[in-house]
Design a protein around this motif. Structure first.
Motif, PDB file in Angstrom:
ATOM      1  N   THR A   1     -52.408 -21.089  45.542  1.00 11.50           N
ATOM      2  CA  THR A   1     -53.252 -20.700  44.401  1.00 11.50           C
ATOM      3  C   THR A   1     -52.554 -20.964  43.077  1.00 11.50           C
ATOM      4  O   THR A   1     -53.209 -21.294  42.084  1.00 11.50           O
TER       5      THR A   1
ATOM      6  N   TRP B   1     -62.029 -24.002  44.640  1.00  9.36           N
ATOM      7  CA  TRP B   1     -61.495 -24.710  43.480  1.00  9.36           C
ATOM      8  C   TRP B   1     -61.574 -23.769  42.289  1.00  9.36           C
ATOM      9  O   TRP B   1     -62.319 -22.787  42.301  1.00  9.36           O
ATOM     10  N   LYS B   2     -60.798 -24.074  41.263  1.00 12.58           N
ATOM     11  CA  LYS B   2     -60.680 -23.185  40.123  1.00 12.58           C
ATOM     12  C   LYS B   2     -61.998 -23.091  39.363  1.00 12.58           C
ATOM     13  O   LYS B   2     -62.602 -24.102  39.017  1.00 12.58           O
ATOM     14  N   ARG B   3     -62.440 -21.872  39.101  1.00 13.44           N
ATOM     15  CA  ARG B   3     -63.686 -21.637  38.367  1.00 13.44           C
ATOM     16  C   ARG B   3     -63.540 -22.134  36.925  1.00 13.44           C
ATOM     17  O   ARG B   3     -62.498 -21.974  36.302  1.00 13.44           O
TER      18      ARG B   3
ATOM     19  N   LYS C   1     -61.961 -15.830  40.065  1.00 12.38           N
ATOM     20  CA  LYS C   1     -61.110 -16.965  39.714  1.00 12.38           C
ATOM     21  C   LYS C   1     -61.601 -18.287  40.274  1.00 12.38           C
ATOM     22  O   LYS C   1     -61.346 -19.346  39.690  1.00 12.38           O
ATOM     23  N   TYR C   2     -62.303 -18.236  41.437  1.00 10.49           N
ATOM     24  CA  TYR C   2     -62.578 -19.469  42.157  1.00 10.49           C
ATOM     25  C   TYR C   2     -64.048 -19.599  42.543  1.00 10.49           C
ATOM     26  O   TYR C   2     -64.710 -18.618  42.886  1.00 10.49           O
TER      27      TYR C   2
ATOM     28  N   GLU D   1     -54.111 -23.252  40.190  1.00  8.31           N
ATOM     29  CA  GLU D   1     -54.248 -22.758  38.821  1.00  8.31           C
ATOM     30  C   GLU D   1     -53.714 -23.765  37.805  1.00  8.31           C
ATOM     31  O   GLU D   1     -54.261 -23.916  36.715  1.00  8.31           O
TER      32      GLU D   1
ATOM     33  N   MET E   1     -63.190 -25.012  35.848  1.00  3.87           N
ATOM     34  CA  MET E   1     -62.242 -26.113  35.715  1.00  3.87           C
ATOM     35  C   MET E   1     -63.004 -27.409  35.456  1.00  3.87           C
ATOM     36  O   MET E   1     -64.092 -27.627  36.010  1.00  3.87           O
TER      37      MET E   1
END
Length: 290
Positions: free
Chosen positions: A130, A269-271, A151-152, A134, A273
């Motif tokens: 993670t 996957w990263k929110r 977060k994701y 990030e 992003m």
């Protein structure tokens, strides 16, 4: 900090010898030595312990090596993304965690359609994975649920992990078809160190973690060197297997928990992003039906 200096530093760290590194970089040894001294002066620390024939990294050097690899990889990945066109996709898709069956099949199908695309899989514990996600080093990660939805973003995968214990076939619990709470509480266990997974086990057993005899923890599911761990007699290995697995592994066997404890895998996957065109196309091409 000049990216060129980081490349010089990495080459020297990998070779363990300034002369060999200079040949790899196609520069002179005095020039490389000077560049490394300038890097140490800029960082105000010593990066190498210089021996007669070999140099080794200091603690600060080890930290810089890890970060340099991430920085250079991220820079190369960014260049690929900028130069990539959807009609002629090329580059690398990086996936961390446990690349299970559905992800591997998706990668195979995508590579057939876009042969210039390759995949890099990175296996480590959830904390490391993670962190890399990030910082943009990874496009995706495959983790066991539950997922931190703050977060994701994620897609639930069809793959599941069935929890149980890995034991030697001559262990007294090997005669059982499944493992109950009382069975698990009666023996020392080796389990994953991820707090959420430990809580899942405690909830399954309707008890607290202190009730278990935890002899050791590990950081990857299933743990690396599974057979060596199980054969050590330190404890039974509480881990997971795919529901479709063969439960016999040489002189090691797997016995599922009862009641059944089954967790889902997710591709995350990263929110918020900014996803690369390559990663977007992989997601759209491979998982639109899920």
């Amino acid at each position: 900090m000049d990216i060129r200096l980081l490349r010089y530093f990495l080459a020297t760290a990998n070779e363990g010898n300034i002369t060999h590194a200079a040949k790899t970089l196609h520069i002179t040894q005095p020039s490389l030595s000077k560049q490394l001294q300038e890097l140490e002066a800029e960082l105000k620390t010593t990066l190498f312990i210089r021996g007669k024939r070999k140099i080794t990294l200091t603690e600060e050097g080890i930290i810089l090596r890890k970060r340099s690899e991430e920085i250079i990889s991220l820079m190369e990945k960014t260049q690929q993304e900028i130069n990539s066109e959807k009609t002629n996709l090329s580059g690398t898709i990086t996936i961390g965690g446990n690349p299970n069956n559905s992800v591997l099949q998706a990668a195979a199908n995508f590579h057939k359609q876009y042969p210039a695309v390759n995949f890099q899989f990175y296996s480590s514990d959830a904390t490391d994975i993670t962190e890399l996600l990030e910082h943009g080093y990874l496009d995706f990660a495959v983790l066991l649920s539950p997922i931190d939805t703050l977060k994701y973003d994620f897609i639930q995968l069809p793959d599941t992990a069935l929890w149980g214990i890995y034991i030697k076939k001559d262990h007294f619990l090997a005669t059982n078809s499944y493992i109950t709470k009382d069975d698990l509480l009666s023996v020392p266990i080796i389990m994953h160190k991820r707090a959420q997974l430990q809580r899942d086990i405690a909830l399954w057993a309707k008890t607290d973690l202190q009730s278990f005899n935890i002899a050791a923890t590990c950081n990857i599911v299933p743990c690396n060197s599974m057979q060596n761990v199980v054969k050590s007699d330190l404890g039974v290995l509480l881990s997971s297997a795919y529901s479709t697995d063969n439960y016999e592994y040489g002189d090691i066997c797997f016995r599922p928990l009862e009641p059944k404890l089954e967790l889902n895998f997710a591709l995350i996957w990263k929110r918020n992003m900014l996803m690369s065109p390559l990663a977007k196309e992989f997601l759209k091409h491979s998982f639109h039906n899920i």
